[in-house]
Design an enzyme around this catalytic site. Sequence first.
Site, mmCIF file in Angstrom:
data_model
loop_
_atom_site.group_PDB
_atom_site.id
_atom_site.type_symbol
_atom_site.label_atom_id
_atom_site.label_comp_id
_atom_site.label_asym_id
_atom_site.label_seq_id
_atom_site.Cartn_x
_atom_site.Cartn_y
_atom_site.Cartn_z
ATOM 1 C CG HIS A 50 9.700 -0.390 -3.735
ATOM 2 N ND1 HIS A 50 9.607 0.776 -4.457
ATOM 3 C CD2 HIS A 50 8.685 -1.181 -4.154
ATOM 4 C CE1 HIS A 50 8.569 0.689 -5.276
ATOM 5 N NE2 HIS A 50 7.994 -0.496 -5.111
ATOM 6 C CD1 TRP A 95 -2.326 -1.876 0.154
ATOM 7 C CD2 TRP A 95 -2.686 -1.566 2.346
ATOM 8 N NE1 TRP A 95 -3.258 -2.790 0.563
ATOM 9 C CE2 TRP A 95 -3.493 -2.620 1.890
ATOM 10 C CE3 TRP A 95 -2.748 -1.194 3.686
ATOM 11 C CZ2 TRP A 95 -4.368 -3.313 2.746
ATOM 12 C CZ3 TRP A 95 -3.604 -1.872 4.537
ATOM 13 C CH2 TRP A 95 -4.403 -2.919 4.062
ATOM 14 N N GLY A 133 3.465 1.989 -11.208
ATOM 15 C CA GLY A 133 2.479 3.049 -11.002
ATOM 16 C C GLY A 133 1.991 3.730 -12.273
ATOM 17 N N GLY A 193 1.176 -2.808 -6.293
ATOM 18 C CA GLY A 193 0.987 -1.532 -5.607
ATOM 19 C C GLY A 193 -0.434 -1.024 -5.813
ATOM 20 C CD GLU A 235 8.581 -3.955 -7.760
ATOM 21 O OE1 GLU A 235 7.534 -4.590 -7.761
ATOM 22 O OE2 GLU A 235 8.691 -2.802 -7.300
HETATM 23 P P1 PGA Z 1 2.261 -0.662 -9.044
HETATM 24 O O1 PGA Z 1 3.429 -0.734 -7.953
HETATM 25 O O2 PGA Z 1 1.540 -1.974 -9.002
HETATM 26 O O3 PGA Z 1 1.443 0.493 -8.656
HETATM 27 O O4 PGA Z 1 2.956 -0.473 -10.368
HETATM 28 C C1 PGA Z 1 4.246 -1.861 -7.913
HETATM 29 C C2 PGA Z 1 5.376 -1.670 -6.967
HETATM 30 O O5 PGA Z 1 5.789 -0.525 -6.726
HETATM 31 O O6 PGA Z 1 5.872 -2.652 -6.434
#
Ligand code: PGA
Length: 236
Positions: free
Chosen positions: A103, A9, A166, A218, A160
């Site tokens: 992250h 979150w 995002g 996310g 990632e």
């Molecule tokens: P997202 O984020 O699903 O909003 O792209 C993923 C993440 O930051 O691990």
Amino acid sequence: MKKLIIANWKSNKTREEVVQWMDEFGEAMRVSQATRTMRTDVVICPPMPSLMFVSNRLLDRQLFAGVALGVQDLSPFAAGSYTGAVSTRNLEGFDVRYSIVGHSERRRYFHETAQDIANKVEQCLEAGITPIVCVDQEQIEDQAAALDPKHFAKLVVAYEPVEHIGTGVAQEVSEVLTMMTRLRAAFPESRVIYGGSVNPENLENFSSQSEIEGFLVGTASLSAADFYEMIQELSV
Ligand code: PGA
């Protein structure tokens, strides 16, 4: 093999919104209990101030079988004089099973290095917490080199790609598969997963690939209904 799905979150949600999310998620789990058994490993990583609340809710093991608690980050140091940091000792008693570490938002906005992240991995493993180590393409080999190879089998490694986080647009499956191969070579025996705009609409493209062992989610995890839908998709 069961897939892993992790809700991150980030720093969203008020206390009230966390309560609503857990109510909604719990209700969806209750309704479905009779008709299916959970075939997915689920992790919820709430913001730190909601940790106690979510931890208490998850104590209802009948309702939340297969759902574990995670944190989004933790201190690279053991307990001590580190103002503002959350050590593994602070987490004792909350049944925290996972921690996201490294992250891209931590690397970018908090200037964390591969060595900081390696220190966090050590903290996790000493406390019996599974680290979810996040890497983008250019960090894979450097991050692996900063870690003790004897730990690889105990890690989850999340690929990632920053440009897909995002944005609502996930990376092409073929590109993700190429990176999974690279992750497997760099982190032998780790559980390798993908994160970056995974949502209920595009999940199927990825979930049918056995090489992708799970998902870090996310934006789509902010909605209990969407997150639950994704768990269901992974459980068929
Ligand atoms: P997202 O984020 O699903 O909003 O792209 C993923 C993440 O930051 O691990």
